[in-house]
Structures are given as structure tokens and as C-alpha cells.
Enzyme design. Structure first.
Site, PDB file in Angstrom:
ATOM      1  N   CYS A  48      10.692   4.936   1.886  1.00 33.47           N
ATOM      2  CA  CYS A  48      10.562   4.970   0.340  1.00 33.47           C
ATOM      3  C   CYS A  48      11.450   6.038  -0.203  1.00 33.47           C
ATOM      4  CB  CYS A  48       9.068   5.196   0.014  1.00 33.47           C
ATOM      5  SG  CYS A  48       8.427   6.760   0.767  1.00 33.47           S
ATOM      6  N   GLU A 102       1.068   4.521  -3.997  1.00 31.20           N
ATOM      7  CA  GLU A 102       2.466   5.098  -3.620  1.00 31.20           C
ATOM      8  C   GLU A 102       3.532   4.030  -3.431  1.00 31.20           C
ATOM      9  OE1 GLU A 102       3.117   8.197  -3.000  1.00 31.20           O
ATOM     10  OE2 GLU A 102       1.193   9.085  -2.944  1.00 31.20           O
TER      11      GLU A 102
HETATM   12  P1  NAD Z   1       4.426  -4.344   0.881  1.00 35.48           P
HETATM   13  O1  NAD Z   1       3.985  -4.453  -0.624  1.00 35.48           O
HETATM   14  O2  NAD Z   1       5.028  -5.922   1.195  1.00 35.48           O
HETATM   15  O3  NAD Z   1       2.944  -4.383   1.707  1.00 35.48           O
HETATM   16  C1  NAD Z   1       2.344  -3.162   1.814  1.00 35.48           C
HETATM   17  C2  NAD Z   1       1.016  -3.692   2.222  1.00 35.48           C
HETATM   18  O4  NAD Z   1       0.227  -4.472   1.342  1.00 35.48           O
HETATM   19  C3  NAD Z   1       0.950  -4.335   3.435  1.00 35.48           C
HETATM   20  O5  NAD Z   1      -0.200  -3.886   4.532  1.00 35.48           O
HETATM   21  C4  NAD Z   1       0.441  -5.781   2.975  1.00 35.48           C
HETATM   22  O6  NAD Z   1      -0.055  -6.509   4.150  1.00 35.48           O
HETATM   23  C5  NAD Z   1      -0.419  -5.345   1.903  1.00 35.48           C
HETATM   24  N1  NAD Z   1      -0.736  -6.637   1.003  1.00 35.48           N
HETATM   25  C6  NAD Z   1       0.262  -7.526   0.401  1.00 35.48           C
HETATM   26  N2  NAD Z   1      -0.407  -8.440  -0.440  1.00 35.48           N
HETATM   27  C7  NAD Z   1      -1.321  -7.979  -0.770  1.00 35.48           C
HETATM   28  C8  NAD Z   1      -2.650  -8.324  -1.512  1.00 35.48           C
HETATM   29  N3  NAD Z   1      -2.676  -9.354  -2.384  1.00 35.48           N
HETATM   30  N4  NAD Z   1      -3.821  -7.502  -1.763  1.00 35.48           N
HETATM   31  C9  NAD Z   1      -3.763  -6.312  -0.618  1.00 35.48           C
HETATM   32  N5  NAD Z   1      -2.855  -5.888   0.193  1.00 35.48           N
HETATM   33  C10 NAD Z   1      -1.982  -6.611   0.189  1.00 35.48           C
HETATM   34  O7  NAD Z   1       5.438  -3.543   1.152  1.00 35.48           O
HETATM   35  P2  NAD Z   1       6.092  -3.179   2.761  1.00 35.48           P
HETATM   36  O8  NAD Z   1       7.349  -4.079   2.630  1.00 35.48           O
HETATM   37  O9  NAD Z   1       5.175  -3.221   3.766  1.00 35.48           O
HETATM   38  O10 NAD Z   1       6.564  -1.859   2.327  1.00 35.48           O
HETATM   39  C11 NAD Z   1       7.774  -1.403   1.846  1.00 35.48           C
HETATM   40  C12 NAD Z   1       7.380  -1.029   0.731  1.00 35.48           C
HETATM   41  O11 NAD Z   1       6.484   0.174   0.449  1.00 35.48           O
HETATM   42  C13 NAD Z   1       8.650  -0.289  -0.132  1.00 35.48           C
HETATM   43  O12 NAD Z   1       8.612  -0.645  -1.500  1.00 35.48           O
HETATM   44  C14 NAD Z   1       8.593   1.377  -0.070  1.00 35.48           C
HETATM   45  O13 NAD Z   1       9.230   1.761  -1.062  1.00 35.48           O
HETATM   46  C15 NAD Z   1       7.099   1.277  -0.245  1.00 35.48           C
HETATM   47  N6  NAD Z   1       6.666   2.834   0.526  1.00 35.48           N
HETATM   48  C16 NAD Z   1       6.111   3.545  -0.500  1.00 35.48           C
HETATM   49  C17 NAD Z   1       5.879   4.882  -0.061  1.00 35.48           C
HETATM   50  C18 NAD Z   1       5.319   5.924  -0.896  1.00 35.48           C
HETATM   51  O14 NAD Z   1       5.014   6.813  -0.476  1.00 35.48           O
HETATM   52  N7  NAD Z   1       5.690   5.916  -2.286  1.00 35.48           N
HETATM   53  C19 NAD Z   1       5.991   4.788   1.563  1.00 35.48           C
HETATM   54  C20 NAD Z   1       6.259   3.825   2.280  1.00 35.48           C
HETATM   55  C21 NAD Z   1       6.454   2.595   1.746  1.00 35.48           C
END
Ligand code: NAD
Length: 513
Positions: free
Chosen positions: A302, A268
Site C-alpha cells: 500500500c 486502511e
Molecule cells: P480488496 O479490496 O480486493 O480485498 C480486501 C479484502 O476485502 C479481502 O479480504 C476481500 O475478500 C474483502 N472483500 C471484498 N469484497 C468485500 C465485500 N463486499 N465485503 C466485505 N469484504 C470484502 O483488496 P486486495 O486486492 O486484497 O488488496 C490490495 C489493496 O489493499 C490495495 O488497494 C492496497 O493499497 C490496499 N492495502 C492498504 C493497506 C493500508 O494499510 N492502507 C495495507 C495493505 C493493502
């Protein structure tokens, strides 16, 4: 003015939170450890809300072993019994809705109705999952062989991993974990390090039900950094599915690692959501839908509306009314009455906002409203911004997690649809029109290429009953409602022979006499 300290203290007391909280739960809370603990800082005014300990590799490994063992018992518990437990979880969340909502608001900077709305989403998913527990059925096919029965059944998958983003710090966990739980899976959750306190608060409520009902430890929580705990999870073959919510960039890394071990992913990822405003729209509805989509959660959903394409016949009128709304929308402490736009999550988000605006200007964009940082100390506040854009501005192809709305003009639906679809992401979309032909065009194969297509309502604000997710760079996953539950199960095709011979399919013969 809302008293943040009092709101924090009251909610902490009701939920059993303290200044130093264990961030690791696996049927029991692992003792708080100062080393590598995460500080939860409110983006509203920089208050330190509390500290949350993180999981060591050893805590992680132990937690996986615990949910693996729990799976053996839970997966053979009748699904309706599992559904009863999830229903009790929903009831407990309902009792603590206001307090949990406050923690989400304090930690993520959401206005109170959105903080509580997030908890309501969890409650709704729980009741939905509970109903689903009697509906996990496959199809019966007819066999080409005599005295044979052919059908598919769905079997629990195993322990699964959930990695969630900061902007929906609790709801995303429930979309996955509560549905997975009724299907018979157990799960381990790594929340965003910017949402650690909300995750602990939710798990406090859940843990109570699990303990009271003597349920095996089906939910584990491992707070920690993505680069540490997240990386352990994605390369762990014991986790049959990794459900990841976050940015496209991190999603690509997760997809590569998990598919490298032939694991399953549910992705997602980011969106770049667009609304088309036709000259045949009800203008007030379009204004309300666009304003909510672009401004709610300070553009940190998102599904936030990031682009609008407005028919040239109504362009000037629509824009002048939209600018008036932007001018009168109150920005500030999201716990105060009347505030609709709260802070961004942190200083980094402010830098991304500034950078995107500067790039847009460099690429020929014209600021119609906003563009200023209001505060970057003791709270992270910016002006929601409207930018008149052209199709060749590459910045409009990117998702900037801030309230920046790019505005395009169109003459024909063909042009509007091209602008709409011409981005890498494919999450949510909308058209405002009262013209049936335009609606149907938008919903046709030549129309919106997104996972979510809305008519006369905002790109943001999905209901839990539908399958949620998007196409292209958004990752293709589907969560929550409809038949998304199937992703948490293993499909098995069953052929049963109740005759006295072994006839073969496709007329093949194999005579061994
Ligand atoms: P992010 O990608 O920075 O982090 C998301 C999660 O991934 C966090 O828990 C982070 O700690 C973890 N993470 C980071 N690096 C990792 C790795 N190497 N291995 C495993 N996990 C890792 O995103 P964010 O800034 O927290 O959230 C915003 C983003 O999320 C936006 O792009 C938004 O559109 C998206 N989002 C999408 C949906 C959807 O349903 N499509 C819903 C909510 C947010």
C-alpha cells in the site's frame, strides 16, 4: 534454484499444515469441508500449495457467538494479564518465524526477507501490545464543581471484525487483533481469499498458546469470499468495529454498509505514494529509497512508491542511475538468493499492469524502462517499469498494484508539492533533501497531505511503533503504534461527586425544596 516443494513440505510439517486444511477456527478447528474450499496457489510457479475450507453462514454465526461469550470473560481480565498472553503469542511466533515466513513467501510471492519481515512485524506488535497493557490510560480533568472528580476512562469495545488484504496476509491481522486483545476486545478475522493458507498457519501457532494458557476463544478465523463472509461481517451489528484493509473501491462499500448501521470503521485503503527528489538530496540515498519503495514486494505494498517528482537540475543524472538499477535488479523466484523482485499475485494483476501501461501511453506517457510481461503461466512475472509522465495523465491518479513508477519533473517546490498532493489518495510520502527549509516546507500545512511523511527515507517500510494510516481516499484510519489502541476502546467520561450536595454545572440551579 530453491526447491519449492521441499520448502513447502518442511514448513507444512513444522506448522501442522496438510493438503486439506480447515479454514475456520473459533476455539476449535471446524472440520474441513470440500465445498467452497479455496485453493492456495503460489504465484511463484503455479504450485497448488494446499486447500483451505471456508466458513458457512452457520459456522460464521457460531463463531460470533463464541467470541461474544469470550468477550464477557476477557474484557474483565486485568489488562496486564491479557498482555502476558499476548507476550507468549509473540514468543511462539518468534519460534516459528522462519516457517511462517516461508508460507507467506510461497503464498504471496514475497522474497524470503520480506516474508520473514512480515512475521517479525507481528512479533513486534505483540511485544508492543504487551507493554501497552499497562498504559491504557485516559486523562484526569479538573471539575468546575466542588468535591467532584472528572476523568475519562477507556472501556473494551466488544467483539470486532477484521477484514484484511492479500499483500500483507498476516501482519495486518496482528496490527488489529493483538492491540485489540490487550484492550479487552475479542475478534473475528476474514483474511483475503488469496492469503488463506498463511492465515491458517498463523492461527495454528496462536491456537496452541490459547489452548495451553486456557484462554477463552478470543480469536476466530473465518476464511471465505468477501462477497459472502465479508458481507455477513459488515452488516452484523454484533461487531462493534470493522477494521478493513483493502482497495478504495471495496472500502467505500464497507464504509457505506457499516455507517448505515451506525457501526465504527477503521479504514486502511489504497495509496498513491510519491517521493520528491530535490537537487539538494544525497543522490545515492534517494536512489536507494526510491528503488526500494518502487520495487520491493513487486510494487504490491500500500506504501509502494508509485510517483517520483525530480528536480530538473538533477533529472537526467538521477533517471540514468535509476534506469541502471532497474536493469540490474534481478527478477524471478523470490526464494532464490539475489532476487529482489518476485511475481505479481495473479493473472488479473498482470492484466491491470498491462492496462495501466497502455493507458499511460495513450495519455502521452513515455516508457523509460520496462513495460513487458515476462511470464503469465506458471508464475506471474513482469518487468518493473518507469514511465515519464505529465500532470494531466489521469492514470497517474490511480493506484495500480504493480511495479509501475511514474516520473515527473519540477522546478520549484511549489510545483513539486502540487504534483505530490494532487491525487485522491493520501497514505505515504517522502522527500529526499538535505535542506532544512525544504524539509520543513514538506512537513508544514502546505506540505504533504498524507498520513505518513518521511524525510530521506522510502515511502515504504513503516515501523510498528508509529500510528499507520492515511488521509483522503485512504480512509483516515490509524493502526498499530502510538495511541491507535484508543480506536479499539470506548471512551467514557466519568464525573464522580464525593460531596453532600448536587451542585450543577454552568451555574444552573434546580431547587426542589
Ligand atoms: P480488496 O479490496 O480486493 O480485498 C480486501 C479484502 O476485502 C479481502 O479480504 C476481500 O475478500 C474483502 N472483500 C471484498 N469484497 C468485500 C465485500 N463486499 N465485503 C466485505 N469484504 C470484502 O483488496 P486486495 O486486492 O486484497 O488488496 C490490495 C489493496 O489493499 C490495495 O488497494 C492496497 O493499497 C490496499 N492495502 C492498504 C493497506 C493500508 O494499510 N492502507 C495495507 C495493505 C493493502
Amino acid at each position: 534454484m530453491a526447491d519449492i516443494k521441499k520448502i513447502r513440505n518442511d514448513a507444512f510439517k513444522a506448522l501442522g499444515l496438510t493438503q486439506e486444511n480447515s479454514g475456520v477456527y473459533n476455539g476449535k478447528w471446524v472440520e474441513y469441508n470440500k465445498e467452497n474450499a479455496l485453493d492456495s496457489i503460489s504465484p511463484i510457479d503455479g504450485t497448488l500449495l494446499g486447500s483451505v475450507s471456508t466458513a458457512s453462514p452457520n459456522d460464521y454465526d457460531k463463531s460470533i457467538k463464541i467470541i461474544e461469550k469470550a468477550f464477557l470473560e476477557w474484557s474483565v481480565t486485568p489488562a496486564p494479564t491479557r498482555g502476558n498472553i499476548i507476550r507468549k503469542i509473540s514468543r511462539s511466533l518468534e519460534e516459528q518465524k522462519a516457517n511462517l515466513g516461508k508460507i507467506v513467501s510461497l503464498e504471496a510471492g514475497k522474497v524470503i526477507s520480506e516474508g520473514e519481515g512480515e512475521i517479525q512485524e507481528m512479533i513486534d506488535v505483540g511485544y508492543f501490545a504487551s507493554g501497552l497493557s499497562r498504559q491504557l490510560y485516559g486523562s484526569m480533568m479538573v471539575s468546575e464543581r466542588p468535591l467532584h472528580r472528572l476523568y475519562d476512562q477507556y472501556v473494551p469495545l466488544g467483539p470486532i471484525g477484521i477484514i484484511s488484504a492479500f499483500n500483507f496476509p498476516t501482519a495486518v491481522w496482528s496490527w488489529n487483533s493483538l492491540i485489540a486483545a490487550v484492550t479487552g476486545d475479542t475478534s473475528i478475522w476474514k483474511p483475503s481469499s488469496k492469503g488463506s493458507l498463511a492465515a491458517v498457519a498463523v492461527m495454528k501457532v496462536i491456537a496452541k498458546v490459547i489452548e495451553e494458557e486456557s484462554v477463552p476463544p478470543i480469536f476466530a478465523l473465518v476464511n471465505g469470499r468477501g462477497s459472502k463472509i465479508g458481507e455477513l461481517m459488515i452488516s452484523d451489528k454484533r461487531l462493534k468495529l470493522i477494521s478493513f484493509t483493502g482497495s478504495v473501491k471495496t472500502g467505500k462499500r464497507i464504509s457505506t454498509v457499516v455507517s448505515g448501521r451506525l457501526g465504527r470503521t477503521l479504514l486502511e485503503l489504497g495509496g498513491n505514494n510519491c517521493a520528491i527528489v530535490s537537487e539538494k538530496a544525497d543522490m545515492n540515498m534517494a536512489l536507494k529509497g526510491v528503488a526500494f519503495g518502487a520495487l520491493a514486494t513487486t510494487g504490491q505494498r500500500c506504501t509502494s512508491t508509485r510517483r517520483i517528482v525530480v528536480n530538473s537540475k538533477i533529472y537526467d543524472e538521477f533517471l540514468s542511475k535509476l534506469i541502471s538499477i532497474y536493469k540490474t535488479t534481478q527478477i524471478g523466484n523470490p526464494l532464490d538468493k539475489g532476487i529482489l523482485v518476485g511475481p505479481l499475485i495473479d493473472n488479473n494483476a498482470i492484466s491491470n499492469y498491462e492496462q495501466a501501461i497502455q493507458t499511460a501511453i495513450n495519455q502521452g506517457g513515455k516508457i523509460l524502462y520496462g513495460g513487458k510481461v515476462l511470464s503469465r503461466e506458471k508464475g506471474y512475472y513482469v518487468q518493473p517499469t518507469l514511465i515519464e509522465a505529465r500532470e494531466d495523465m489521469y492514470i497517474t491518479m490511480e493506484e495500480t498494484f504493480a511495479p509501475i513508477l511514474y516520473v515527473f519533473k519540477y522546478n520549484t517546490m511549489l510545483e513539486a508539492m502540487k504534483i505530490h498532493n494532487d491525487v485522491p489518495q493520501g497514505l505515504a510520502s517522502a522527500i529526499f533533501t538535505n535542506d532544512l527549509k525544504e524539509e520543513e516546507y514538506f512537513l508544514s500545512a502546505r506540505g504533504s497531505d498524507c498520513g505518513i511523511a518521511n524525510i530521506n527515507t522510502s515511502t515504504a517500510g513503516a515501523e510498528i511503533g508509529g500510528a499507520f494510516g492515511g488521509e483522503k481516499d485512504t480512509g483516515g484510519g490509524r493502526e498499530s503504534g502510538s495511541d491507535a489502541w484508543k480506536l479499539y476502546m470506548r471512551r467514557q467520561t466519568v464525573t464522580k461527586n464525593y460531596g453532600d450536595d448536587v451542585p450543577l454545572s454552568q451555574g444552573v440551579t434546580f431547587d426542589i425544596d
